[in-house]
Design an enzyme around this catalytic site. Sequence first.
Site, PDB file in Angstrom:
ATOM      1  CE  LYS A  67      -2.337 -27.268 -37.941  1.00  0.00           C
ATOM      2  NZ  LYS A  67      -2.871 -28.071 -36.838  1.00  0.00           N
ATOM      3  CG  HIS A  68      -2.350 -22.363 -37.625  1.00  0.00           C
ATOM      4  ND1 HIS A  68      -3.180 -22.475 -38.707  1.00  0.00           N
ATOM      5  CD2 HIS A  68      -2.801 -23.257 -36.711  1.00  0.00           C
ATOM      6  CE1 HIS A  68      -4.109 -23.393 -38.460  1.00  0.00           C
ATOM      7  NE2 HIS A  68      -3.897 -23.879 -37.263  1.00  0.00           N
ATOM      8  CG  ASN A 230       5.920 -11.753 -26.432  1.00  0.00           C
ATOM      9  OD1 ASN A 230       6.959 -11.186 -26.683  1.00  0.00           O
ATOM     10  ND2 ASN A 230       4.929 -11.182 -25.754  1.00  0.00           N
ATOM     11  CG  HIS A 390       5.360 -10.835 -36.373  1.00  0.00           C
ATOM     12  ND1 HIS A 390       4.297 -11.472 -35.799  1.00  0.00           N
ATOM     13  CD2 HIS A 390       6.057 -10.275 -35.357  1.00  0.00           C
ATOM     14  CE1 HIS A 390       4.335 -11.289 -34.477  1.00  0.00           C
ATOM     15  NE2 HIS A 390       5.388 -10.576 -34.190  1.00  0.00           N
TER      16      HIS A 390
END
Length: 390
Positions: A67-68, A230, A390
């Site tokens: 998710k996301h 993080n 990221h």
Amino acid sequence: MKDLTLRYGTNPNQSPARVYMQDGSDLPITVLGGSPGYINLLDALNAWQLVRELKQVIGLPAAASFKHVSPSGAAVAIPLTDILKKIYFVDDMELSPLATAYARARGVDRMSSFGDFIALSDTVDVPTAKLISREVSDGVIAPTYEPEALEILKKKKQGKYAIVQIDPTYEPQLTETRQVFGVIMEQRRNDRIVTVADFANIVTRQKDLPESAVRDMFIAWITLKFTQSNSVCYVADGQTIGVGAGQQSRVHCARLAGSKADLWRLRQHPSVLALPFKEGVKRPDRDNAIDQFLQPDVTEAEKQNWKNVFTKIPNQLSAEERRAWLDGLTNVTLGSDAFFPFRDSIDRAAKSGVKYVLQPGGSNRDEDVITACDEYGMTMVFSGLRLFHH
């Protein structure tokens, strides 16, 4: 297929949108059903890398619930206990090894996995397809699908369910590029495979690291590799039991992951297993009700809403009952994508049964963190390597 038109980009106003290969070659993915969106494919491609590496390193079928752009759960095919089958709502189903892996990945944090994108390391079989078909999910990516399993999935969401097949032999180029605000950035892709050598540097007095802990360290480390920093990950019995991602503070990640691990443990309490649900209450509504039941600060007004799902309002667990049950959670592995700057994360981890810790090391306060682990009798490994995305 050279390119794929998407419904829109990250947001509905970001249109047109498409995916294609920079060198003009065919895409490594084929859409077998539905129409995946931009975020769906970000989840799919990251999740596929996670399960592919888990299968490669551990040798068991693997699954991830994304998710996301971060995993809400990841697992390998370790057989389920009767209690886990019940809290994952699969005690009435036939489970193949792959279905077992997904039941674990989805079941650990069902609220976060609501509307997930699924990645599966192996050929999707009928038991796995049947499990997916009854959960709220946006799509699935896998290397192949059994014909009957594919037909089951094509009926999901009135034929709009995103079914993606990926070429399992595909390897991207060594260098990857990314454009942000018109600026192009380039780097070597993160092709560094996790190995058992990453766990060789044990820095605590306690040196015990059984095979089960090594397996769970692999799961923690590979999960963190495909989680936004993080990030902190709690693992037990072949699956994540709490993932805290993308927080600005390390201890807040540890708390978030720890609170999820605690909820996973509390869901196995006899009082939760015996909650008096009304007949016909759907699984998502049960998930929400169980989550609220396990919160310590529920108001009397909120409890009145339980009349919609319970035949009678149940008594919540006392603080003493919660603590006694949580104390039964043991042998948990904690992984952190970066070093711990303070011992506070270790103090928090101790409350959730952590016995094994994996982190890169390199903080000015490493000795304080090692001392904290020694006080709790934990085994801590310094990998010397940071992994996240990221």
